[in-house]
Write a protein that holds these residues in place. Structure first.
Motif, PDB file in Angstrom:
ATOM      1  N   TYR A  82       0.847  -1.191   0.000  1.00 19.02           N
ATOM      2  CA  TYR A  82       0.000   0.000   0.000  1.00 19.02           C
ATOM      3  C   TYR A  82       0.882   1.240   0.000  1.00 19.02           C
ATOM      4  O   TYR A  82       2.051   1.191   0.375  1.00 19.02           O
ATOM      5  CB  TYR A  82      -0.964   0.004   1.190  1.00 19.02           C
ATOM      6  CG  TYR A  82      -0.317   0.244   2.523  1.00 19.02           C
ATOM      7  CD1 TYR A  82       0.314  -0.796   3.201  1.00 19.02           C
ATOM      8  CD2 TYR A  82      -0.334   1.509   3.109  1.00 19.02           C
ATOM      9  CE1 TYR A  82       0.921  -0.576   4.423  1.00 19.02           C
ATOM     10  CE2 TYR A  82       0.260   1.733   4.339  1.00 19.02           C
ATOM     11  CZ  TYR A  82       0.895   0.689   4.995  1.00 19.02           C
ATOM     12  OH  TYR A  82       1.499   0.910   6.198  1.00 19.02           O
ATOM     13  N   GLU A 130      -3.204   5.788   1.458  1.00 20.01           N
ATOM     14  CA  GLU A 130      -3.934   4.518   1.556  1.00 20.01           C
ATOM     15  C   GLU A 130      -3.904   4.018   2.996  1.00 20.01           C
ATOM     16  O   GLU A 130      -2.889   4.130   3.687  1.00 20.01           O
ATOM     17  CB  GLU A 130      -3.326   3.485   0.606  1.00 20.01           C
ATOM     18  CG  GLU A 130      -3.620   3.781  -0.858  1.00 20.01           C
ATOM     19  CD  GLU A 130      -3.151   2.657  -1.786  1.00 20.01           C
ATOM     20  OE1 GLU A 130      -3.370   2.785  -2.995  1.00 20.01           O
ATOM     21  OE2 GLU A 130      -2.571   1.668  -1.292  1.00 20.01           O
ATOM     22  N   ASP A 131      -5.013   3.470   3.429  1.00 20.83           N
ATOM     23  CA  ASP A 131      -5.168   3.074   4.822  1.00 20.83           C
ATOM     24  C   ASP A 131      -5.039   1.553   4.939  1.00 20.83           C
ATOM     25  O   ASP A 131      -5.868   0.802   4.455  1.00 20.83           O
ATOM     26  CB  ASP A 131      -6.548   3.530   5.320  1.00 20.83           C
ATOM     27  CG  ASP A 131      -6.744   3.196   6.791  1.00 20.83           C
ATOM     28  OD1 ASP A 131      -5.934   2.416   7.358  1.00 20.83           O
ATOM     29  OD2 ASP A 131      -7.715   3.717   7.368  1.00 20.83           O
ATOM     30  N   ASP A 140      -5.330  -0.378   7.464  1.00 17.71           N
ATOM     31  CA  ASP A 140      -6.367  -1.027   8.265  1.00 17.71           C
ATOM     32  C   ASP A 140      -7.606  -1.317   7.421  1.00 17.71           C
ATOM     33  O   ASP A 140      -8.250  -2.346   7.558  1.00 17.71           O
ATOM     34  CB  ASP A 140      -6.736  -0.162   9.470  1.00 17.71           C
ATOM     35  CG  ASP A 140      -5.591  -0.088  10.478  1.00 17.71           C
ATOM     36  OD1 ASP A 140      -4.979  -1.140  10.753  1.00 17.71           O
ATOM     37  OD2 ASP A 140      -5.305   1.018  10.965  1.00 17.71           O
ATOM     38  N   GLU A 141      -7.900  -0.369   6.543  1.00 21.03           N
ATOM     39  CA  GLU A 141      -9.063  -0.530   5.666  1.00 21.03           C
ATOM     40  C   GLU A 141      -8.823  -1.691   4.698  1.00 21.03           C
ATOM     41  O   GLU A 141      -9.700  -2.538   4.492  1.00 21.03           O
ATOM     42  CB  GLU A 141      -9.262   0.776   4.891  1.00 21.03           C
ATOM     43  CG  GLU A 141     -10.657   0.994   4.374  1.00 21.03           C
ATOM     44  CD  GLU A 141     -10.756   2.391   3.770  1.00 21.03           C
ATOM     45  OE1 GLU A 141     -10.970   2.463   2.548  1.00 21.03           O
ATOM     46  OE2 GLU A 141     -10.589   3.385   4.516  1.00 21.03           O
ATOM     47  N   ALA A 175      -9.193  -4.855   6.645  1.00 18.10           N
ATOM     48  CA  ALA A 175     -10.575  -5.167   7.026  1.00 18.10           C
ATOM     49  C   ALA A 175     -11.322  -5.793   5.851  1.00 18.10           C
ATOM     50  O   ALA A 175     -12.096  -6.752   6.023  1.00 18.10           O
ATOM     51  CB  ALA A 175     -11.290  -3.893   7.498  1.00 18.10           C
ATOM     52  N   VAL A 176     -11.069  -5.267   4.650  1.00 17.90           N
ATOM     53  CA  VAL A 176     -11.701  -5.831   3.453  1.00 17.90           C
ATOM     54  C   VAL A 176     -11.260  -7.277   3.253  1.00 17.90           C
ATOM     55  O   VAL A 176     -12.076  -8.169   2.983  1.00 17.90           O
ATOM     56  CB  VAL A 176     -11.367  -4.966   2.212  1.00 17.90           C
ATOM     57  CG1 VAL A 176     -11.793  -5.671   0.927  1.00 17.90           C
ATOM     58  CG2 VAL A 176     -12.017  -3.596   2.324  1.00 17.90           C
TER      59      VAL A 176
END
Lengths: 334, 334
Positions: free
Chosen positions: B119, B125-126, B128-129, B132-133
């Motif tokens: 990333y 860009e996160d 964690d996101e 999570a996906v």
């Protein structure tokens, strides 16, 4: 020389020498095309397997003989091994070293409590003569670097550990490549494996151009090196195979390896990146053989020794610089 | 968190993690003014203790959960630990790494069989996101680097070994200095020692200016670091003590050490010359504290961890260059 002497040495070394780990790395396995197991004797006290033989020899002496002190000729690993073994036994050690030996090795030997006597090679001083006088005057006992049964027995304890550790990871059949100078380590390991793990066979590794043992094993008689200096692997360069060690190797060892200096340096670098241990060039020739000379190896596993880690920082930096070119590929660097 | 979880983790790790050696050197003893014992976790698989926690966490998952795969965020040692533990269990590992992580770390993680997803920190860009996906879509299980009971239990197995090894060499009373980032290793060792060797007390070692745990232990509440980058000891820099780890350390650990970067580099160099192991700067802060900050230590013995050995060659060469100035003396290099 027999296995009972090695077992007795192991008893005397218990709690004093380290049981060094058998390391491995999937990255090295990939280069070698088989599993590579590394007996890391660079992690032994004083940074090399030499401590085992020194402890074995010093501890085997009768008390009154030992009390008068021990003597060794060495510019390197054997000196430190004898110095520490003597100090731990509370007896004096005298080490005869060339005046032009690296300052750090002289300092280390002194810091380990030994009396260091320097001689001038260039001026033609004879170390044997100096030693003979000391033996006579002070009643010192000479600890030879390899041609001594108790020294071979001490180095052979490495083989007892390899036999145990190979069994722990399920290896019954493999070549065991051993860094070889005078042959104390390789002959000791060969005797131990012959008794304890007969599916494991010793093969020697030496620097190219200093492969007296490999050539002697090939011809069946003692071959000499044509020169004795000019190798980065200086710690394992000897004029010819030992009187006691060669007959053992002729009986028990497979064909020897001769390793180009560039491969030894690459093995030093890979030991750094993949094993996190410090190897000296002479201590890395067995690993180099396993990684870069796979043609005469068979089977899923190979075991190698890293016999020592006493390397000067500038040589180490030279080894690390090989990482920039071809860290993972096989074959000699051009 | 309790000792039974650590003992259970030790059972799961048996035959998979290495029992790393407890090393020593008379030269280091002389610098420190006492005996220094070094738990060499740089010799653990993947070059750091992180493999223990990763194996513990992966092996503790129910079969059907594990089979879907595991996920980790890491640019370094944790990534390799999780990748190898997952591969050995035959399950997929996905590692989310910053695009600007060192190429060699990305390559190593991939070579260990993990899928690496990069990333772009700079583009906002996160991670964690992204994570999570992946957790939702693929049913992956996140393995946290320290704030996870099974990870702490895995790191704690280092403490069980230290307790055994200290007893073998006759140490009943000593400080155990542990390299500390989020506190997984130090809290795990603290729990293990509290149960098995109560005379051994954990103290944390961190890089100077990144000593959130030392300050938190001092104030009794969670303190944060003011910055998160710019340290050679990057592997052990975290924003603040862990939610699970800090209460354990507050209860069991003594005062922490903050180690200047120059001292960490000198400890790396001394590990090279005296122990023949490769330490990374963050993995050498505990050794540095024992050698160069003896004022708050008492007794004849001190135990330290070398927690990792994943160091770039150029940083290692910088560390070796400290040998030319003052290899043996105490106190910070100017």
């Amino acid at each position: 020389m027999n296995i009972d002497m090695i077992r007795a040495a192991a008893e005397r070394l218990r709690g004093h020498a380290r049981r060094t780990p058998l390391l491995s790395s999937p990255f090295l396995d990939e280069i070698a095309g088989r599993r590579v197991w590394i007996k890391a004797e660079c992690l032994q006290h004083t940074g090399s397997f030499k401590f085992r033989g020194a402890w074995s020899a010093v501890s085997a002496l009768p008390d009154d003989v030992r009390a008068r002190g021990v003597l060794a000729f060495s510019s390197g690993n054997h000196a430190q091994g004898v110095a520490l073994a003597a100090r731990a036994h509370g007896v004096p050690a005298t080490i005869i070293m060339p005046q032009d030996a690296p300052r750090v090795k002289i300092d280390n030997t002194r810091q380990l409590g030994a009396e260091v006597i320097l001689y001038d090679r260039a001026a033609g001083e004879d170390r044997d003569e100096i030693g003979a006088v000391l033996e006579a005057e002070r009643g010192l006992t000479l600890v030879k670097p390899y041609d001594d049964p108790q020294v071979i027995a001490g180095q052979g304890t490495t083989g007892l550990e390899i036999a145990e550790q190979a069994a722990e990871v399920g290896i019954a059949q493999a070549d065991v490549i051993v860094c070889c100078g005078g042959g104390g380590l390789s002959s000791g390991i060969a005797l131990a494996l012959n008794a304890e793990a007969p599916g494991l066979r010793v093969r020697t590794a030496e620097p190219e151009d200093f492969d007296d043992v490999a050539r002697s094993l090939h011809s069946g008689r003692v071959e000499r090196n044509t020169r004795l200096s000019g190798s980065l692997c200086d710690a394992i360069v000897t004029p010819q195979p030992g009187v006691l060690t060669f007959p053992i190797l002729r009986r028990l060892a497979g064909p020897g390896f001769a390793v180009p200096e560039a491969d030894a340096l690459r093995a030093v670098a890979l030991a750094f990146t993949r094993l996190k241990v410090v190897a000296e060039p002479g201590g890395a020739v067995a690993l180099a053989a396993a990684l870069f000379q796979p043609d005469t190896l068979a089977g899923d596993d190979v075991i190698v020794t890293i016999s020592g880690g006493n390397i000067d920082p500038d040589v180490f930096q030279r080894a690390l610089s090989t990482l920039e070119t071809a860290p993972y590929s096989r074959g000699s660097a051009a």
